[in-house]
Design an enzyme around this catalytic site. Structure first.
Site, short mmCIF file in Angstrom:
data_model
loop_
_atom_site.label_atom_id
_atom_site.label_comp_id
_atom_site.label_asym_id
_atom_site.label_seq_id
_atom_site.Cartn_x
_atom_site.Cartn_y
_atom_site.Cartn_z
N TYR A 176 0.83 -1.20 0.00
CA TYR A 176 0.00 0.00 0.00
C TYR A 176 0.87 1.26 0.00
O TYR A 176 1.56 1.53 1.00
CB TYR A 176 -0.89 0.04 1.23
CG TYR A 176 -2.04 -0.94 1.24
CD1 TYR A 176 -2.51 -1.53 0.07
CD2 TYR A 176 -2.67 -1.26 2.43
CE1 TYR A 176 -3.56 -2.41 0.08
CE2 TYR A 176 -3.74 -2.14 2.46
CZ TYR A 176 -4.18 -2.72 1.28
OH TYR A 176 -5.24 -3.59 1.30
N LYS A 227 -0.39 -8.05 -3.15
CA LYS A 227 -1.75 -7.56 -3.31
C LYS A 227 -1.70 -6.06 -3.52
O LYS A 227 -1.11 -5.33 -2.71
CB LYS A 227 -2.56 -7.91 -2.07
CG LYS A 227 -4.03 -7.49 -2.13
CD LYS A 227 -4.29 -6.22 -1.40
CE LYS A 227 -5.77 -6.00 -1.16
NZ LYS A 227 -6.08 -4.62 -0.70
#
Length: 297
Positions: free
Chosen positions: A166, A200
């Site tokens: 992130y 991810k």
């Protein structure tokens, strides 16, 4: 069309390869693609995410949904894994999240502290562990240090390591934002270079290019952007997130772009469980129709 490298080319240890093979070929569609159900939002966002569908606030409801929906895995924080996963242990793979934080402090110097161990994951029967890495914050030295220990432990125990990569912090905000093509591409590459087995990422938005590096400042298509992100991850498999709940057709289009780029699959949470149980299962079936077109070679 880009292709995913087969498991045998990923340089995995025996334990990691065996567990990833089980996740990808003995669950879900069984064709080498994956769809995961993340359920760490109660910590990351607070209970507000459950207001739209109060039933989703019950971890037993979500775990049952993961089994009935034929997911390749469910991602849980340790408290929920210890109290709720045992009902369905072995029926759906567990990804134990090893770190997490609340949304209350600012993301300017975001750090997701470790609160569980790889040994906990082994004890609970997990098939993989998850780690949230905030790329671009001033706290990256501390982040990388605790990640180093997680990576070493995952290698020791033979558990695949999935990194939630992130982009965060004021430096990211001033360079297109956390979902810009520049930021997502950088995060995918960082996770790969630091030893993630799967990364991810959120779906990149190439139109967000204010003050980004010049290479990212021109117009890119959606497909070009996600192609580049998967390419940057090289032999690290990519999972693409659905992000906040949005329209079904938009989510299905993201899924098609991701799989066309060579991603291994999807990790959709709120887009699935912020709706009724039956509607959730129906939408999962539509996502699986996309994944079915991109089997492993």
């Amino acid at each position: 069309m880009p292709t995913r490298p087969p498991l045998r080319q990923l340089g995995l240890s025996t334990g990691k390869k065996a567990r990833l093979h089980r996740i990808l070929f003995r669950h879900g569609l069984g064709n080498g693609t994956a769809i995961f159900l993340p359920y760490d939002q109660g910590l990351e966002h607070g209970p507000r995410d459950f207001f739209v569908n109060p039933a989703a606030g019950d971890p037993a409801y979500i775990t049952k949904l993961a089994v009935k929906g034929g997911f390749n895995g469910i991602a849980l924080q340790i408290g929920l894994a210890e109290k709720f996963y045992w009902d369905y242990a072995g029926e759906v793979p567990l990804i134990l999240k090893l770190n997490g934080k609340t949304e209350i402090p600012s993301d300017a110097e975001a750090l997701s502290p470790v609160h569980a161990s790889v040994a906990d994951a082994v004890r609970l029967g997990a098939d993989a562990v998850g780690y949230t890495m905030y790329v671009g914050t001033p706290a990256q030295e501390q982040d990388f240090a605790q990640y180093h220990q997680v990576r070493e432990d995952a290698h020791h125990y033979g558990l695949p390591l999935i990194v939630w990569a992130y982009p965060r912090g004021s430096a990211i905000d001033s360079k297109g934002g956390k979902d810009s093509f520049y930021a997502v591409d950088y995060a995918a590459r960082t996770a790969s270079e630091l030893g993630a087995d799967i990364v991810k990422v959120n779906f990149p938005r190439p139109e967000l290019h204010t003050a980004v590096r010049q290479e990212y400042a021109r117009d890119f298509s959606t497909q070009e952007a996600i192609d580049a992100v998967v390419r940057s991850a090289n032999r690290t498999y990519v999972l693409v997130s659905g992000g906040e709940k949005s329209g079904d057709e938009a989510m299905l289009e993201k899924a098609r772009h991701a799989m066309e780029a060579g991603a291994v699959g999807l990790i959709f949470g709120r887009n699935i469980w912020q709706r009724s149980y039956d509607d959730s299962l129906a939408f999962v079936d539509r996502l699986k129709e996309v994944l079915a077109k991109y089997p492993a070679l």
